[in-house]
Design a protein around this motif. Sequence first.
Motif, PDB file in Angstrom:
ATOM      1  N   LYS A 122      61.113 -47.685  16.438  1.00 13.96           N
ATOM      2  CA  LYS A 122      61.686 -48.963  16.891  1.00 13.96           C
ATOM      3  C   LYS A 122      61.129 -50.127  16.071  1.00 13.96           C
ATOM      4  O   LYS A 122      61.853 -51.055  15.714  1.00 13.96           O
ATOM      5  CB  LYS A 122      61.419 -49.184  18.382  1.00 13.96           C
ATOM      6  N   PHE A 123      59.826 -50.066  15.783  1.00 19.92           N
ATOM      7  CA  PHE A 123      59.224 -51.121  14.973  1.00 19.92           C
ATOM      8  C   PHE A 123      59.852 -51.148  13.581  1.00 19.92           C
ATOM      9  O   PHE A 123      60.214 -52.211  13.080  1.00 19.92           O
ATOM     10  CB  PHE A 123      57.702 -50.948  14.853  1.00 19.92           C
ATOM     11  N   GLU A 124      59.974 -49.986  12.951  1.00 23.15           N
ATOM     12  CA  GLU A 124      60.539 -49.927  11.598  1.00 23.15           C
ATOM     13  C   GLU A 124      61.987 -50.406  11.582  1.00 23.15           C
ATOM     14  O   GLU A 124      62.413 -51.090  10.655  1.00 23.15           O
ATOM     15  CB  GLU A 124      60.402 -48.521  11.025  1.00 23.15           C
ATOM     16  N   GLN A 125      62.721 -50.075  12.632  1.00 25.54           N
ATOM     17  CA  GLN A 125      64.086 -50.577  12.766  1.00 25.54           C
ATOM     18  C   GLN A 125      64.062 -52.105  12.867  1.00 25.54           C
ATOM     19  O   GLN A 125      64.837 -52.803  12.209  1.00 25.54           O
ATOM     20  CB  GLN A 125      64.746 -49.973  14.007  1.00 25.54           C
ATOM     21  N   GLY A 126      63.150 -52.624  13.694  1.00 22.32           N
ATOM     22  CA  GLY A 126      63.021 -54.071  13.844  1.00 22.32           C
ATOM     23  C   GLY A 126      62.639 -54.743  12.540  1.00 22.32           C
ATOM     24  O   GLY A 126      63.178 -55.810  12.198  1.00 22.32           O
ATOM     25  N   LEU A 127      61.736 -54.132  11.804  1.00 27.34           N
ATOM     26  CA  LEU A 127      61.308 -54.699  10.520  1.00 27.34           C
ATOM     27  C   LEU A 127      62.483 -54.798   9.553  1.00 27.34           C
ATOM     28  O   LEU A 127      62.677 -55.829   8.893  1.00 27.34           O
ATOM     29  CB  LEU A 127      60.178 -53.860   9.932  1.00 27.34           C
ATOM     30  N   ALA A 128      63.290 -53.746   9.489  1.00 21.19           N
ATOM     31  CA  ALA A 128      64.461 -53.767   8.603  1.00 21.19           C
ATOM     32  C   ALA A 128      65.428 -54.884   9.022  1.00 21.19           C
ATOM     33  O   ALA A 128      65.940 -55.630   8.176  1.00 21.19           O
ATOM     34  CB  ALA A 128      65.154 -52.413   8.610  1.00 21.19           C
ATOM     35  N   LEU A 129      65.658 -54.996  10.322  1.00 19.01           N
ATOM     36  CA  LEU A 129      66.548 -56.051  10.826  1.00 19.01           C
ATOM     37  C   LEU A 129      65.971 -57.436  10.543  1.00 19.01           C
ATOM     38  O   LEU A 129      66.697 -58.356  10.158  1.00 19.01           O
ATOM     39  CB  LEU A 129      66.772 -55.860  12.329  1.00 19.01           C
ATOM     40  N   HIS A 130      64.677 -57.567  10.729  1.00 19.52           N
ATOM     41  CA  HIS A 130      63.994 -58.843  10.480  1.00 19.52           C
ATOM     42  C   HIS A 130      64.159 -59.243   9.020  1.00 19.52           C
ATOM     43  O   HIS A 130      64.474 -60.390   8.700  1.00 19.52           O
ATOM     44  CB  HIS A 130      62.522 -58.689  10.851  1.00 19.52           C
ATOM     45  N   GLN A 131      63.958 -58.286   8.112  1.00 16.39           N
ATOM     46  CA  GLN A 131      64.090 -58.561   6.683  1.00 16.39           C
ATOM     47  C   GLN A 131      65.525 -58.939   6.306  1.00 16.39           C
ATOM     48  O   GLN A 131      65.734 -59.639   5.323  1.00 16.39           O
ATOM     49  CB  GLN A 131      63.617 -57.354   5.870  1.00 16.39           C
ATOM     50  N   GLN A 132      66.483 -58.497   7.099  1.00 16.35           N
ATOM     51  CA  GLN A 132      67.890 -58.848   6.876  1.00 16.35           C
ATOM     52  C   GLN A 132      68.255 -60.189   7.529  1.00 16.35           C
ATOM     53  O   GLN A 132      69.385 -60.643   7.416  1.00 16.35           O
ATOM     54  CB  GLN A 132      68.801 -57.758   7.441  1.00 16.35           C
ATOM     55  N   GLY A 133      67.287 -60.787   8.237  1.00  8.10           N
ATOM     56  CA  GLY A 133      67.545 -62.054   8.903  1.00  8.10           C
ATOM     57  C   GLY A 133      68.248 -61.914  10.239  1.00  8.10           C
ATOM     58  O   GLY A 133      68.690 -62.911  10.816  1.00  8.10           O
ATOM     59  N   ARG A 134      68.330 -60.718  10.753  1.00  9.38           N
ATOM     60  CA  ARG A 134      68.979 -60.460  12.040  1.00  9.38           C
ATOM     61  C   ARG A 134      67.914 -60.543  13.133  1.00  9.38           C
ATOM     62  O   ARG A 134      67.461 -59.543  13.678  1.00  9.38           O
ATOM     63  CB  ARG A 134      69.684 -59.112  11.991  1.00  9.38           C
ATOM     64  N   LEU A 135      67.511 -61.778  13.437  1.00 12.03           N
ATOM     65  CA  LEU A 135      66.340 -62.023  14.280  1.00 12.03           C
ATOM     66  C   LEU A 135      66.504 -61.533  15.711  1.00 12.03           C
ATOM     67  O   LEU A 135      65.566 -60.972  16.276  1.00 12.03           O
ATOM     68  CB  LEU A 135      65.972 -63.509  14.256  1.00 12.03           C
ATOM     69  N   ALA A 136      67.660 -61.736  16.309  1.00 17.11           N
ATOM     70  CA  ALA A 136      67.850 -61.322  17.708  1.00 17.11           C
ATOM     71  C   ALA A 136      67.736 -59.806  17.844  1.00 17.11           C
ATOM     72  O   ALA A 136      67.077 -59.304  18.766  1.00 17.11           O
ATOM     73  CB  ALA A 136      69.200 -61.811  18.231  1.00 17.11           C
ATOM     74  N   GLN A 137      68.342 -59.083  16.907  1.00 18.15           N
ATOM     75  CA  GLN A 137      68.270 -57.624  16.958  1.00 18.15           C
ATOM     76  C   GLN A 137      66.857 -57.139  16.641  1.00 18.15           C
ATOM     77  O   GLN A 137      66.372 -56.179  17.243  1.00 18.15           O
ATOM     78  CB  GLN A 137      69.268 -56.983  15.979  1.00 18.15           C
ATOM     79  N   ALA A 138      66.202 -57.796  15.693  1.00 18.34           N
ATOM     80  CA  ALA A 138      64.821 -57.433  15.354  1.00 18.34           C
ATOM     81  C   ALA A 138      63.919 -57.652  16.564  1.00 18.34           C
ATOM     82  O   ALA A 138      63.087 -56.800  16.894  1.00 18.34           O
ATOM     83  CB  ALA A 138      64.328 -58.254  14.165  1.00 18.34           C
ATOM     84  N   GLN A 139      64.100 -58.780  17.216  1.00 19.74           N
ATOM     85  CA  GLN A 139      63.299 -59.092  18.404  1.00 19.74           C
ATOM     86  C   GLN A 139      63.467 -58.012  19.465  1.00 19.74           C
ATOM     87  O   GLN A 139      62.493 -57.547  20.059  1.00 19.74           O
ATOM     88  CB  GLN A 139      63.717 -60.455  18.957  1.00 19.74           C
ATOM     89  N   GLU A 140      64.690 -57.585  19.670  1.00 20.04           N
ATOM     90  CA  GLU A 140      64.950 -56.537  20.664  1.00 20.04           C
ATOM     91  C   GLU A 140      64.246 -55.230  20.282  1.00 20.04           C
ATOM     92  O   GLU A 140      63.639 -54.572  21.124  1.00 20.04           O
ATOM     93  CB  GLU A 140      66.457 -56.301  20.786  1.00 20.04           C
ATOM     94  N   SER A 141      64.301 -54.864  19.006  1.00 22.43           N
ATOM     95  CA  SER A 141      63.629 -53.633  18.558  1.00 22.43           C
ATOM     96  C   SER A 141      62.120 -53.737  18.720  1.00 22.43           C
ATOM     97  O   SER A 141      61.471 -52.780  19.156  1.00 22.43           O
ATOM     98  CB  SER A 141      63.977 -53.344  17.097  1.00 22.43           C
ATOM     99  N   TYR A 142      61.548 -54.877  18.376  1.00 22.20           N
ATOM    100  CA  TYR A 142      60.099 -55.064  18.540  1.00 22.20           C
ATOM    101  C   TYR A 142      59.711 -54.963  20.015  1.00 22.20           C
ATOM    102  O   TYR A 142      58.694 -54.364  20.362  1.00 22.20           O
ATOM    103  CB  TYR A 142      59.642 -56.414  17.989  1.00 22.20           C
ATOM    104  N   GLN A 143      60.536 -55.557  20.887  1.00 25.75           N
ATOM    105  CA  GLN A 143      60.242 -55.497  22.318  1.00 25.75           C
ATOM    106  C   GLN A 143      60.334 -54.060  22.839  1.00 25.75           C
ATOM    107  O   GLN A 143      59.539 -53.655  23.681  1.00 25.75           O
ATOM    108  CB  GLN A 143      61.189 -56.427  23.091  1.00 25.75           C
ATOM    109  N   GLN A 144      61.277 -53.286  22.314  1.00 21.19           N
ATOM    110  CA  GLN A 144      61.376 -51.881  22.702  1.00 21.19           C
ATOM    111  C   GLN A 144      60.147 -51.112  22.232  1.00 21.19           C
ATOM    112  O   GLN A 144      59.645 -50.238  22.944  1.00 21.19           O
ATOM    113  CB  GLN A 144      62.661 -51.266  22.139  1.00 21.19           C
ATOM    114  N   ALA A 145      59.657 -51.441  21.052  1.00 23.36           N
ATOM    115  CA  ALA A 145      58.421 -50.802  20.562  1.00 23.36           C
ATOM    116  C   ALA A 145      57.266 -51.122  21.502  1.00 23.36           C
ATOM    117  O   ALA A 145      56.458 -50.246  21.835  1.00 23.36           O
ATOM    118  CB  ALA A 145      58.103 -51.271  19.141  1.00 23.36           C
ATOM    119  N   LEU A 146      57.203 -52.352  21.970  1.00 21.09           N
ATOM    120  CA  LEU A 146      56.122 -52.756  22.879  1.00 21.09           C
ATOM    121  C   LEU A 146      56.245 -52.101  24.252  1.00 21.09           C
ATOM    122  O   LEU A 146      55.236 -51.859  24.909  1.00 21.09           O
ATOM    123  CB  LEU A 146      56.084 -54.276  23.028  1.00 21.09           C
ATOM    124  N   GLN A 147      57.451 -51.814  24.686  1.00 18.27           N
ATOM    125  CA  GLN A 147      57.612 -51.105  25.958  1.00 18.27           C
ATOM    126  C   GLN A 147      57.023 -49.705  25.860  1.00 18.27           C
ATOM    127  O   GLN A 147      56.466 -49.191  26.819  1.00 18.27           O
ATOM    128  CB  GLN A 147      59.089 -51.030  26.349  1.00 18.27           C
TER     129      GLN A 147
END
Length: 142
Positions: free
Chosen positions: A26-51
């Motif tokens: 989930k973190f790696e997915q979020g990182l890829a999204l973050h690098q693409q500028g897709r902040l809302a989706q990245a945030q969701e992936s990071y939060q799933q990693a934290l869960q």
Amino acid sequence: MKLSFRNFFRLENRATASDVAKARAKFEQGLALHQQGRLAQAQESYQQALQLQPEHFDALNLLGVIAAQTGNFSRAVELIDKAIKINPDSEAAHCNRGNVLKELKRWDEALESYEQAIRLKDRKSTRLNSSHMSESRMPSSA
């Protein structure tokens, strides 16, 4: 192991190997999204990693970065501070914290964070140089 309330609580809060692997994905997915500028989706992936892994340093740190990128500087400081509690030796987290504090015009605290990042970088460089010097002094096996 005797199953007391305290031991049960520890077992319940311990991330399983499977959870750690899922959190990493989930973190790696979020990182890829973050690098693409897709902040809302990245945030969701990071939060799933934290869960899955509540003390995931990188997810907390980068959630803080997203909070800053979206103008929520108070939340950014909270998240980055949580990350720093987990890994106080991260120069990147201290630098991120300094950037956010600068935006909040908390100049003295920002300067402290930047200075800490520099100290950590210098300490890492000193350790690397010391180990390199030790290796170069080792006699060669000719």
